[in-house]
Design a protein around this motif. Structure first.
Motif, PDB file in Angstrom:
ATOM      1  N   GLY A  24      -9.493   5.645   2.386  1.00 28.03           N
ATOM      2  CA  GLY A  24      -8.787   5.319   1.151  1.00 28.03           C
ATOM      3  C   GLY A  24      -9.288   6.126  -0.033  1.00 28.03           C
ATOM      4  O   GLY A  24      -8.522   6.452  -0.945  1.00 28.03           O
ATOM      5  N   VAL A  44       0.849  -1.193   0.000  1.00 26.82           N
ATOM      6  CA  VAL A  44       0.000   0.000   0.000  1.00 26.82           C
ATOM      7  C   VAL A  44       0.886   1.245   0.000  1.00 26.82           C
ATOM      8  O   VAL A  44       0.703   2.182  -0.779  1.00 26.82           O
ATOM      9  CB  VAL A  44      -0.928   0.018   1.237  1.00 26.82           C
ATOM     10  CG1 VAL A  44      -1.794   1.260   1.238  1.00 26.82           C
ATOM     11  CG2 VAL A  44      -1.769  -1.238   1.288  1.00 26.82           C
ATOM     12  N   THR A  55      -9.133  -1.926  -1.683  1.00 25.46           N
ATOM     13  CA  THR A  55      -9.087  -1.435  -0.297  1.00 25.46           C
ATOM     14  C   THR A  55     -10.014  -2.269   0.593  1.00 25.46           C
ATOM     15  O   THR A  55      -9.676  -2.595   1.729  1.00 25.46           O
ATOM     16  CB  THR A  55      -9.468   0.053  -0.171  1.00 25.46           C
ATOM     17  OG1 THR A  55     -10.702   0.281  -0.851  1.00 25.46           O
ATOM     18  CG2 THR A  55      -8.407   0.961  -0.755  1.00 25.46           C
TER      19      THR A  55
END
Ligand code: HEM
Ligand SMILES: [Cu+2]
Ligand SMILES: [Cu+2]
Lengths: 249, 621
Positions: free
Chosen positions: B400, A54, A96
């Motif tokens: 995110g 990530v 995600t």
């Protein structure tokens, strides 16, 4: 796929390999000296391994964009009027979410399970811990021993710690860095935690064999520590007998 | 200079700060009345005590201060049939007055907060000197704890108030095409409540200091020196200011958008402030309850947090029911700032705008259901561990989306790397580390080890300092020309950027290392084997502090002598750039053209008004 995307993907792959090589076995923690410590260290390492791609993904895009897409001319010039891109948004949500769910399952749920697995068992030893400003008292009810700032436990045995603080005292926290266990000492409540030490050792050799107060408790909070010795069962019994006699006298 | 001129200047200065002097006078009178009453009561009941005197004296002093500084003239008179009068006018005097112009209030907040930030920064250096080596005793343990607690609470206040009180106040009404905020007098009130907070905190050392950290957990905060009472009163007062600010911005965004400024055209910064303001006025009252209960236990001995009958875990729940949402009061507006800047300086529309808005609103809701992740080692029933771990980790998904938007926006943009843009890019990097390390604290097994260690310290510095303070720096440079009407020095700005980014990261990464190695937080001493890394952190933190010198010089010199700024030096499309720098009272000389704020590159867009690219710094590179 165009050139920019491919270059970034390559950059990402390279950085990820380098990153993983750097972090695997990095060993930031003190030596794990209890079964609980192994569970925690494993969870930590797992999170680091998952975190690296990530991190390198965002860094790759960021670095590449700064180099490749910085404005070159003197005039302000607009970029393409792209507002969103369905496929990329979907891709983003997919990975995600997948990663989050993965982390929740492991090391989350699994770690929590293994950490509490021993809690139903009959402990081999009970130690009653009292934190007060600014010292630790350890009471061994079965052995009829009480010590101050000195914790001695046998190796390979499941120890149950019952932790509290006097009614008129403040919060403390019972923390053994080498074991990765921590639980607050709360006036009026009895909290508990368990540990099974895997190796003999003592504070004199390794400062992480210590009970450290981990909840701010005023002036001497930083110095509120007790020594810890992990010894063999025989040694423990001898020690307890010696202490019990002293008490009885 | 002639004697007369000097005298003249002195009188002008006196006149300028007259409201403040009157406020102080009234505060003194209030203090006398309140303290006198308390002395009377406590003696009548036969229990003379210090703390009721402090508390009641403070409450009356606060009221006196507010009335004296201008609430009486411009507001309270009305309640008694008089005629209130709000003084506007120019000059430096307006910054020392109870005035309702949102731009003046924004500057009042910004200057106050920057000063407090630098003060609390000095507190951090004091701590780092003590921590440079193991076994040192330069500060007494009590002084260390006071320095640590003051640093913490002041920084938290700066983090909560700088963007909403400062930048949102200055720019948000202009960005939505309004003349002011919905409740201008409440706005002024919310600012003038802040100086008493600062005064209380600065006075704590005189009252024995306070050693309970910014979290103020009882029973420690019940039994320690009277300095803690000042801390509790300060936090409570600050919360009031926060609630008033929250209500004001929610109402402003709902009711004062100019015709044509639809919800789907709102700049992302406005959305972000709206979301944070919602949290601010819903959540802050909880911390007020918690603090009030501690005060009641201190003064009247009500047994909320001690046995029999009470316990401290209760406080932790109520406290974090506010304080976790509060971290989103800090970070959401910071998200708004850096997304705004990334779009305008990449000259591309904000990527996935609608998803970002949804993510913000989802974060508002979720921020209320994760608080107990701060209590994994508190001894609360362990059945609650699992749901709070899961909920906390799920927040990563909306968070995110913010990264998706940031990266999507700069991709194929025409990035103009000015100082604000550089800070915004650095924030993406820093917050990435902050967010990823948050996972280690949300996971119960790892949190049990890491809780209350330097790992937590490094984590929240990455989110608050690396994330929010970097966004604030970006915003200061970005809006400097608009706020001051002058241009900052770009070279000094970049020097500041390089130093701050480098030394900030070095300092905080080393904190992760000592944290995992077993150093707990809020201690003045540690095992000797950690002294090498700690010395490293101390040296790095001094270099970090030094990187602020060009910043302070740049701000002061450019504000007084910098070149005049154009209306729109960045060629940006949001409304604040369509009016002069600085904007006039009531913001717009002509009604602004309301169009898509992110219409870069599209042929259908309206051109932005104003001399677009004049006098921009470094426009050649
Ligand atoms: C990615 C999202 C985040 C996650 C998963 C997360 C998680 C956590 C957790 C679990 C703790 C408790 C650590 C402990 O003491 O055991 C914590 C502490 C803290 N976090 Fe975060 N956090 C996040 C984002 C933020 C943000 C955005 C801020 C502020 C802008 C922030 C500020 C803080 C602060 C101030 C503390 C320390 C509180 C104290 O004094 O104990 N966090 N975080
Ligand atoms: Cu303690
Ligand atoms: Cu939280």
């Amino acid at each position: 796929m165009n050139r920019d995307t491919i270059t970034v993907a390559a950059l990402w792959a390279v950085l990820t390999v380098i990153g993983e090589a750097l972090v695997i076995g990095i060993g930031l923690f003190p030596a794990p000296l209890a079964e609980e410590a192994k569970i925690v260290d494993e969870a930590f390492e797992h999170l680091v391994i998952l975190g690296v791609p990530v991190f390198t993904f965002v860094v790759s895009v960021l670095v590449y964009a700064v180099i490749r897409f910085r404005r070159r001319g003197a005039e302000l010039e607009d970029g393409p009027p792209v507002r969103t891109h369905g496929k990329w948004v979907a891709f983003w949500f997919a990975w995600t979410t997948a990663l989050t769910v993965a982390v929740i399952i492991h090391p989350g749920v699994t770690g929590l399970r293994s950490l509490t697995a021993s809690h139903g068992e009959d402990p081999d030893l009970l130690v009653k811990v009292t934190g007060q400003r600014w010292l630790w008292t350890f009471e061994y009810p079965e052995q009829n021993v009480t010590t101050i700032n000195e914790l001695v436990i046998p190796v390979d045995k499941l120890v149950r710690f019952e932790v509290t603080a006097p009614d008129r005292d403040v919060l403390h926290s019972f923390w053994i860095p080498a074991f990765r266990i921590k639980i607050d000492a709360v006036p009026g409540l009895v909290t508990h935690t368990y540990a099974r030490a895997t190796r003999v050792g003592a504070f004199e050799e390794d400062v992480d064999y210590r009970v450290q107060c981990a909840e701010l408790c005023g002036l001497a909070h930083g110095k509120m520590a007790a020594t810890l010795s992990v010894v063999s069962q025989e040694e423990f019994e001898q020690w307890a007998k010696g202490r019990a006699r002293v008490e009885a006298r | 200079m002639g004697e007369g001129a000097r005298q003249g200047r002195g009188t002008v200065a006196m006149a300028a700060i007259f409201p403040v002097l009157r406020g102080l006078l009234f505060a003194g009178v209030g203090l006398g009345i309140g303290a006198g009453l308390a002395v009377l009561f406590t003696n009548l009941t036969g229990r003379p005590a210090k703390e009721p005197v402090i508390a009641l004296g403070y409450v009356f002093a606060l009221i006196g201060w507010l009335l004296g500084v201008g609430m009486w003239d411009s507001w309270a008179k009305e309640w008694f049939g008089g005629k209130a009068h709000i003084q506007h006018g120019g000059g430096v005097g307006r910054y020392f007055r109870f005035t309702t112009d949102h731009k003046v209030i924004g500057i009042q907040y910004l200057v106050t907060m920057v000063v407090l930030f630098l003060l609390a920064g000095i507190g951090a250096l004091v701590m780092r000197v003590e921590l440079a080596d193991a076994g040192q005793n330069l500060l007494s343990p009590g002084d260390y704890n006071t320095a640590m607690s003051l640093h913490g609470i002041i920084m938290i206040a700066v983090a909560v108030a700088t963007i909403i009180g400062g930048f949102a106040n200055f720019t948000l009404p202009i960005m939505i095409g309004a003349n002011d905020v919905a409740f201008p007098r409440i706005n002024a009130l919310s600012y003038w409540i802040v100086p008493p907070v600062a005064v209380l905190l600065v006075l704590t050392p005189v009252f024995g200091g306070f050693d309970n950290g910014w979290t103020g957990y009882p029973p420690l905060s019940v039994v320690n020196a009277p300095g803690a009472l000042l801390f509790l009163l300060a936090f409570l007062t600050f919360g009031l200011s926060s609630i008033l600010g929250g209500i004001n911005f929610v109402a402003t965004v709902i009711t004062l958008r100019a015709p044509g400024m639809t919800w789907s055209r709102l700049p992302i910064f406005v959305w972000a402030v709206f979301a944070a303001a919602l949290i601010s006025f819903i959540a802050t009252q909880w911390v007020a309850y918690a603090l009030l209960m501690v005060i009641l236990q201190r003064i009247f001995g009500m047994p909320f947090f001690n046995p029999p009958g009470g316990n401290a875990v209760m406080y932790e729940h109520i406290f974090w029911f506010y304080s976790h949402p509060a971290v989103y009061i800090m970070i959401l507006p910071a998200f708004g700032i850096f997304l705004e800047i990334l779009s305008h300086f990449s000259r591309k529309p904000l990527f996935a705008y609608k998803w970002v808005v949804r993510a913000f609103l989802l974060i508002v809701v979720m921020s209320f259901v994760v608080w107990a992740h701060h209590l994994f080692t508190s001894g609360m029933n362990s059945r609650i561990h699992l749901p709070f771990m899961v909920l906390t980790e799920l927040i990563s998904i909306p968070t995110g989306v913010v990264f998706l938007s940031a990266l999507g926006t700069i991709w194929r943009g025409r990035m103009w790397l000015t100082t604000p843009m550089l800070f915004a890019l650095a924030m993406v990097f820093n917050f990435l580390i902050g967010g990823l390390t948050g996972l280690f604290l949300a996971d119960v097994p790892t949190d049990i080890q890491l809780q209350d260690t330097y790992f937590v310290v490094a984590h929240f510095h990455y989110t608050i300092m690396g994330g929010e303070i970097f966004a604030i720096m970006a915003a200061i440079y970005y809006w400097f020309p608009k706020i001051t009407g002058r241009m900052y020095n770009e070279t000094l700005g970049r020097v500041h950027f390089v130093g701050m980014t480098l030394f900030y990261n070095v300092t905080s990464i080393a904190m992760f290392v000592v944290g995992t190695a077993g150093m707990n937080r809020r201690v003045a001493d540690y095992p000797a084997d950690l002294s090498g890394t700690n010395l490293f952190i101390t040296v790095a933190s001094f270099l970090l502090a030094a990187s602020f010198l060009p910043f302070v010089y740049n701000m002061v010199a450019s504000w007084t002598r910098g070149p005049k700024a154009a209306a729109n030096p960045w060629g940006a499309r949001t409304l604040e750039w369509q009016t002069s720098s600085p904007p006039p009272l009531e913001n717009f000389e002509h009604p602004p053209v309301i169009d898509d704020p992110y219409g870069y590159g599209s042929p259908a867009r309206q051109p932005v008004a104003g001399p677009a690219y004049g006098a921009a710094p470094g426009s050649g590179d």
